[in-house]
Write an enzyme that holds these catalytic residues in place. Structure first.
Site, PDB file in Angstrom:
ATOM      1  N   GLY A 155       0.886  -1.299  -0.057  1.00 54.71           N
ATOM      2  CA  GLY A 155      -0.011  -0.156  -0.046  1.00 54.71           C
ATOM      3  C   GLY A 155       0.807   1.377  -0.125  1.00 54.71           C
ATOM      4  N   ASP A 168      -4.961   1.853  10.577  1.00 54.39           N
ATOM      5  CA  ASP A 168      -6.615   1.546  10.853  1.00 54.39           C
ATOM      6  C   ASP A 168      -6.551   1.071  12.244  1.00 54.39           C
ATOM      7  OD1 ASP A 168      -9.254   1.037   9.774  1.00 54.39           O
ATOM      8  OD2 ASP A 168      -8.579  -1.046   9.785  1.00 54.39           O
ATOM      9  N   LYS A 175      -7.285   6.531  10.419  1.00 55.28           N
ATOM     10  CA  LYS A 175      -8.785   6.310  10.903  1.00 55.28           C
ATOM     11  C   LYS A 175      -8.843   5.962  12.479  1.00 55.28           C
ATOM     12  CE  LYS A 175     -10.477   3.585   6.780  1.00 55.28           C
ATOM     13  NZ  LYS A 175     -10.685   2.253   6.559  1.00 55.28           N
ATOM     14  N   PHE A 208     -14.477   2.564   3.654  1.00 54.95           N
ATOM     15  CA  PHE A 208     -13.416   1.815   2.975  1.00 54.95           C
ATOM     16  C   PHE A 208     -12.971   2.559   1.558  1.00 54.95           C
ATOM     17  CE2 PHE A 208     -11.705  -1.433   0.468  1.00 54.95           C
ATOM     18  CZ  PHE A 208     -10.749  -2.087   1.281  1.00 54.95           C
ATOM     19  N   ASP A 243      -6.097  -1.022  -1.650  1.00 56.07           N
ATOM     20  CA  ASP A 243      -6.906  -1.694  -2.617  1.00 56.07           C
ATOM     21  C   ASP A 243      -8.014  -2.396  -2.054  1.00 56.07           C
ATOM     22  OD1 ASP A 243      -5.236  -3.274  -0.667  1.00 56.07           O
ATOM     23  OD2 ASP A 243      -6.136  -5.021  -1.688  1.00 56.07           O
ATOM     24  N   ARG A 270      -5.156   0.055  -6.704  1.00 53.62           N
ATOM     25  CA  ARG A 270      -4.012   0.565  -5.940  1.00 53.62           C
ATOM     26  C   ARG A 270      -3.395   1.619  -6.901  1.00 53.62           C
ATOM     27  NH1 ARG A 270      -2.010  -2.421  -1.897  1.00 53.62           N
ATOM     28  NH2 ARG A 270      -2.287  -4.722  -1.928  1.00 53.62           N
TER      29      ARG A 270
HETATM   30  P1  IMP Z   1      -4.252  -2.057  10.837  1.00 55.53           P
HETATM   31  O1  IMP Z   1      -3.822  -0.467  11.187  1.00 55.53           O
HETATM   32  O2  IMP Z   1      -3.154  -3.025  11.296  1.00 55.53           O
HETATM   33  O3  IMP Z   1      -5.613  -2.397  10.868  1.00 55.53           O
HETATM   34  O4  IMP Z   1      -3.892  -2.259   9.276  1.00 55.53           O
HETATM   35  C1  IMP Z   1      -3.553  -0.884   8.359  1.00 55.53           C
HETATM   36  C2  IMP Z   1      -3.548  -1.710   6.779  1.00 55.53           C
HETATM   37  O5  IMP Z   1      -4.951  -2.170   6.636  1.00 55.53           O
HETATM   38  C3  IMP Z   1      -3.313  -0.436   5.762  1.00 55.53           C
HETATM   39  O6  IMP Z   1      -1.703  -0.520   5.919  1.00 55.53           O
HETATM   40  C4  IMP Z   1      -4.097  -1.094   4.684  1.00 55.53           C
HETATM   41  O7  IMP Z   1      -3.182  -1.877   4.081  1.00 55.53           O
HETATM   42  C5  IMP Z   1      -5.260  -1.750   5.207  1.00 55.53           C
HETATM   43  N1  IMP Z   1      -6.502  -0.889   5.206  1.00 55.53           N
HETATM   44  C6  IMP Z   1      -6.856  -0.304   6.200  1.00 55.53           C
HETATM   45  N2  IMP Z   1      -7.833   0.560   6.026  1.00 55.53           N
HETATM   46  C7  IMP Z   1      -8.169   0.429   4.532  1.00 55.53           C
HETATM   47  C8  IMP Z   1      -9.130   0.826   3.374  1.00 55.53           C
HETATM   48  O8  IMP Z   1      -9.959   1.517   3.856  1.00 55.53           O
HETATM   49  N3  IMP Z   1      -8.863   0.400   2.096  1.00 55.53           N
HETATM   50  C9  IMP Z   1      -7.854  -0.288   1.941  1.00 55.53           C
HETATM   51  N4  IMP Z   1      -6.934  -1.059   2.955  1.00 55.53           N
HETATM   52  C10 IMP Z   1      -7.083  -0.607   4.234  1.00 55.53           C
HETATM   53 MG    MG Z   2      -0.362  -0.811   4.606  1.00 54.80          MG
END
Ligand code: IMP
Ligand code: MG
Length: 177
Positions: free
Chosen positions: A47, A106, A134, A155, A162, A168
């Site tokens: 990403g 996230d 977020k 989302f 993606d 992407r």
């Molecule tokens: P987390 O903070 O460990 O939950 O994961 C973060 C990762 O989840 C990010 O680096 C993205 O790859 C993916 N992610 C989180 N939100 C989104 C979204 O809205 N769209 C697409 N991928 C997301």
């Molecule tokens: Mg990521």
């Protein structure tokens, strides 16, 4: 049914966020780095690839790049809570100034895990930069040292983000209705 994409953050806004982030990182590390020292930028694949190349081109610091790929998902779409290393760093974090780049925070699980793992390797410093955040989705606390902007819980796709590996390469960020 085909996905309906709505523009959420334009390419122009992304560029302005990157310019601000780069200036702030540049001015901090000009003070942090001693002569001969480098900044090791750890990019989270896939990403953050688009973000990293745009951001780093706006800086004049002595930068080294490395890449990791982490996954907190099994085969399904629901986070298992456990983070797996799919591709590890090639360089050692020991005695390095490290800046982790991610495109979105996230739950915070991935970055909390990565930051802790790098910290255990004995770096000189570890900071985190994310284009998007977020805050309403956070499950694990993680300090974002350089943040582009907060976003609501939608989302998002595009600019590295993606849906099942698609979208992407879109130059702007969209949400799926
Ligand atoms: P987390 O903070 O460990 O939950 O994961 C973060 C990762 O989840 C990010 O680096 C993205 O790859 C993916 N992610 C989180 N939100 C989104 C979204 O809205 N769209 C697409 N991928 C997301
Ligand atoms: Mg990521």
């Amino acid at each position: 049914m085909a996905d309906k994409l709505k523009l959420f953050i334009s390419a122009e806004e992304i560029d302005a966020l990157n310019t601000k982030l780069a200036a702030s990182i540049q001015s901090d590390y000009e003070k942090i780095l001693k002569p001969g020292e480098t900044l090791l930028v750890v990019v989270t694949l896939k990403g953050a690839a688009f973000f990293a190349t745009d951001l780093l081109k706006k800086m004049k610091l002595p930068v080294l790049m490395d890449f990791v790929r982490l996954s907190s998902y099994g085969s399904g779409t629901k986070s298992s809570g456990t983070v797996h290393i799919v591709k590890d760093m090639e360089s050692s974090p020991t005695d390095q100034h490290i800046l982790i780049l991610d495109e979105i925070v996230d739950s915070g699980r991935t970055l909390a895990f990565l930051k802790e793992r790098i910290r255990a390797g004995g770096p000189k410093s570890v900071k985190l930069c994310s284009l998007l955040n977020k805050p309403s989705r956070r499950e694990v606390p993680v300090e974002v040292d350089y943040l582009g902007r907060d976003v609501e819980d939608k989302f998002l796709v595009g600019y590295g983000l993606d849906k099942a590996e698609l979208y992407r390469n879109l130059p702007a960020v969209y949400y799926i209705e």
